[in-house]
Scaffold this active site. Structure first.
Site, PDB file in Angstrom:
ATOM      1  N   SER A 141      37.550 -61.017   3.982  1.00  0.00           N
ATOM      2  CA  SER A 141      36.545 -61.820   3.723  1.00  0.00           C
ATOM      3  C   SER A 141      36.490 -63.314   4.025  1.00  0.00           C
ATOM      4  O   SER A 141      37.685 -63.327   5.083  1.00  0.00           O
ATOM      5  CB  SER A 141      37.495 -62.188   1.508  1.00  0.00           C
ATOM      6  OG  SER A 141      37.079 -63.329   1.772  1.00  0.00           O
ATOM      7  N   TYR A 154      45.344 -61.952  -2.324  1.00  0.00           N
ATOM      8  CA  TYR A 154      43.982 -61.603  -1.714  1.00  0.00           C
ATOM      9  C   TYR A 154      44.274 -61.807  -0.137  1.00  0.00           C
ATOM     10  O   TYR A 154      43.621 -60.673   0.481  1.00  0.00           O
ATOM     11  CB  TYR A 154      43.112 -61.823  -2.606  1.00  0.00           C
ATOM     12  CG  TYR A 154      42.019 -61.753  -2.317  1.00  0.00           C
ATOM     13  CD1 TYR A 154      41.277 -60.112  -2.669  1.00  0.00           C
ATOM     14  CD2 TYR A 154      40.435 -62.261  -1.340  1.00  0.00           C
ATOM     15  CE1 TYR A 154      39.811 -60.362  -2.121  1.00  0.00           C
ATOM     16  CE2 TYR A 154      39.673 -62.097  -1.182  1.00  0.00           C
ATOM     17  CZ  TYR A 154      38.941 -60.394  -1.545  1.00  0.00           C
ATOM     18  OH  TYR A 154      37.795 -60.661  -1.172  1.00  0.00           O
TER      19      TYR A 154
HETATM   20  N1  LIG Z   1      31.897 -60.975  -3.960  1.00  0.00           N
HETATM   21  C1  LIG Z   1      32.119 -60.976  -3.006  1.00  0.00           C
HETATM   22  O1  LIG Z   1      31.935 -62.494  -3.220  1.00  0.00           O
HETATM   23  C2  LIG Z   1      33.405 -60.637  -2.065  1.00  0.00           C
HETATM   24  C3  LIG Z   1      33.735 -61.395  -1.062  1.00  0.00           C
HETATM   25  C4  LIG Z   1      34.262 -61.169   0.092  1.00  0.00           C
HETATM   26  C5  LIG Z   1      34.417 -60.343   0.637  1.00  0.00           C
HETATM   27  N2  LIG Z   1      34.468 -58.797  -0.099  1.00  0.00           N
HETATM   28  C6  LIG Z   1      35.123 -57.853  -0.701  1.00  0.00           C
HETATM   29  O2  LIG Z   1      33.656 -56.536  -0.791  1.00  0.00           O
HETATM   30  C7  LIG Z   1      33.798 -55.694  -1.105  1.00  0.00           C
HETATM   31  C8  LIG Z   1      33.192 -55.830  -2.081  1.00  0.00           C
HETATM   32  O3  LIG Z   1      34.000 -55.757  -3.365  1.00  0.00           O
HETATM   33  P1  LIG Z   1      32.958 -55.937  -4.296  1.00  0.00           P
HETATM   34  O4  LIG Z   1      32.022 -57.875  -4.697  1.00  0.00           O
HETATM   35  O5  LIG Z   1      31.237 -55.086  -4.232  1.00  0.00           O
HETATM   36  O6  LIG Z   1      33.387 -55.761  -6.062  1.00  0.00           O
HETATM   37  P2  LIG Z   1      33.324 -55.102  -7.209  1.00  0.00           P
HETATM   38  O7  LIG Z   1      31.210 -54.811  -7.134  1.00  0.00           O
HETATM   39  O8  LIG Z   1      34.228 -55.333  -8.095  1.00  0.00           O
HETATM   40  O9  LIG Z   1      32.975 -53.258  -6.968  1.00  0.00           O
HETATM   41  C9  LIG Z   1      34.894 -53.160  -6.213  1.00  0.00           C
HETATM   42  C10 LIG Z   1      34.314 -51.259  -6.187  1.00  0.00           C
HETATM   43  O10 LIG Z   1      35.670 -50.973  -5.852  1.00  0.00           O
HETATM   44  C11 LIG Z   1      36.145 -50.175  -6.855  1.00  0.00           C
HETATM   45  N3  LIG Z   1      37.649 -49.933  -6.173  1.00  0.00           N
HETATM   46  C12 LIG Z   1      38.210 -50.621  -6.907  1.00  0.00           C
HETATM   47  N4  LIG Z   1      39.894 -50.352  -6.950  1.00  0.00           N
HETATM   48  C13 LIG Z   1      39.584 -49.092  -6.637  1.00  0.00           C
HETATM   49  C14 LIG Z   1      40.659 -48.114  -5.697  1.00  0.00           C
HETATM   50  N5  LIG Z   1      41.397 -48.392  -6.263  1.00  0.00           N
HETATM   51  N6  LIG Z   1      40.354 -46.587  -5.848  1.00  0.00           N
HETATM   52  C15 LIG Z   1      38.755 -46.499  -5.318  1.00  0.00           C
HETATM   53  N7  LIG Z   1      38.046 -47.917  -5.533  1.00  0.00           N
HETATM   54  C16 LIG Z   1      38.356 -48.800  -6.424  1.00  0.00           C
HETATM   55  C17 LIG Z   1      35.593 -49.590  -7.383  1.00  0.00           C
HETATM   56  O11 LIG Z   1      35.193 -48.764  -8.689  1.00  0.00           O
HETATM   57  P3  LIG Z   1      35.404 -48.774  -9.679  1.00  0.00           P
HETATM   58  O12 LIG Z   1      34.094 -49.299 -10.247  1.00  0.00           O
HETATM   59  O13 LIG Z   1      34.903 -47.096  -9.967  1.00  0.00           O
HETATM   60  O14 LIG Z   1      36.722 -49.470  -9.838  1.00  0.00           O
HETATM   61  C18 LIG Z   1      34.473 -50.837  -7.351  1.00  0.00           C
HETATM   62  O15 LIG Z   1      33.660 -49.294  -7.156  1.00  0.00           O
HETATM   63  C19 LIG Z   1      35.908 -55.740  -1.769  1.00  0.00           C
HETATM   64  O16 LIG Z   1      35.866 -55.532  -0.470  1.00  0.00           O
HETATM   65  C20 LIG Z   1      35.656 -56.966  -1.956  1.00  0.00           C
HETATM   66  O17 LIG Z   1      37.328 -57.530  -1.137  1.00  0.00           O
HETATM   67  C21 LIG Z   1      33.804 -59.039  -1.684  1.00  0.00           C
END
Ligand SMILES: NC(=O)c1ccc[n+]([C@@H]2O[C@H](COP(=O)([O-])OP(=O)(O)OC[C@H]3O[C@@H](n4cnc5c(N)ncnc54)[C@H](OP(=O)(O)O)[C@@H]3O)[C@@H](O)[C@H]2O)c1
Length: 247
Positions: A141, A154
């Site tokens: 991130s 985080y």
């Molecule tokens: N959104 C942002 O602003 C942002 C910024 C920087 C970095 N990121 C990074 O980008 C990545 C994706 O984020 P997102 O925004 O798409 O989040 P999201 O919409 O909340 O999706 C998270 C995903 O991770 C899965 N997950 C959570 N815990 C898990 C586990 N223990 N085992 C397997 N799968 C798991 C969830 O599956 P279930 O729903 O089935 O639990 C879901 O598919 C993350 O690593 C996050 O830290 C996001």
């Protein structure tokens, strides 16, 4: 890349906001895609339905990335379906926010288990199975550079992810496999929006000079490039698609 007719990709957290956009984009790019999720099958099945409706190939596989046996099974089921992977995108992650002063060690351990231990376990399988010429990515991130209050666990977990990326890139010397981190800024997903007021979201949105939130497709564009033929010289880097947030 593999010699089989279709390349394959495993995307963890592919039922979520960013992961689902990546899975759909890689399917459009011609990969057979494994859509991993943890607890909610319906969104993963919806991603598979969309991929198939567009003429692509994919399967959904439940696996908790914190659990070594689950991650091993994820790779086994993927390889049973599509052979050894060309690309692994480790996108699964969580972002509970709490101050360090809370001393909430259970919440801290959970973030480390999902985000850091999960990356170690996925990288271990990827290192064993990704084909020569393949690509491995994990999600960090851009917020690492901000050190916002409440982001301690985080940020600690994602700093660890970046460390693992550089070490794995070195460990895979000689196999023509790249390992990179993608470190987004604010992306409009459940993970980012959860628990934030409209005013806070607006404030965060304006922290980049383009004054908009990133979209999952902005991240999928980057992953598609890194996974594709033109991304092959980028290795052991942290790529920051963030609209200029941070500087
Ligand atoms: N959104 C942002 O602003 C942002 C910024 C920087 C970095 N990121 C990074 O980008 C990545 C994706 O984020 P997102 O925004 O798409 O989040 P999201 O919409 O909340 O999706 C998270 C995903 O991770 C899965 N997950 C959570 N815990 C898990 C586990 N223990 N085992 C397997 N799968 C798991 C969830 O599956 P279930 O729903 O089935 O639990 C879901 O598919 C993350 O690593 C996050 O830290 C996001």
């Amino acid at each position: 890349m593999s010699n089989s007719a279709t390349k394959s990709a495993i995307v963890t957290g592919a039922s979520g906001g960013i992961g689902s956009a990546i899975a759909k984009r890689l399917a459009k790019d011609g990969f057979s895609v494994v859509v991993n999720y943890a607890g909610k099958p319906a969104p993963a099945q919806a991603v598979i339905a969309e991929i198939k409706a567009a003429g692509g190939q994919g399967i959904a596989v439940q696996a908790n990335v914190e659990n070594a046996e689950d991650v091993q099974r994820l790779f086994k089921e993927s390889m049973d379906a599509f052979g050894r992977p060309d690309v692994v995108v480790h996108c699964a992650g969580i972002m509970p926010l709490f101050p360090i002063a809370s001393g909430d060690v259970a919440a801290f351990d959970k973030v480390i288990e999902t985000n850091l231990r999960g990356t170690f376990l996925v990288f271990a399988q990827a290192a064993q199975h990704v084909l020569e010429g393949g690509r491995i990515m994990a999600f960090s991130s851009s917020v690492l550079a901000k050190s916002f209050p409440t982001y301690g666990a985080y940020i600690a977990s994602k700093a660890g992810v970046e460390g693992l990326v550089h070490v794995l890139a070195n460990e895979l010397r000689g196999r023509n496999i790249t390992v990179n981190a993608v470190a987004p800024g604010q992306v409009q997903t459940e993970l980012f929006l959860k628990g934030k007021s409209d005013a806070r979201i607006d404030e965060l949105k304006k922290m980049n000079p383009l004054e908009r939130l990133g979209q999952p497709e902005d991240m999928a564009n980057v992953v598609s490039f890194l996974a594709g033929p033109e991304g092959g010289w980028i290795n052991s880097q942290v790529v920051r698609p963030n609209g200029g947030f941070v500087y």
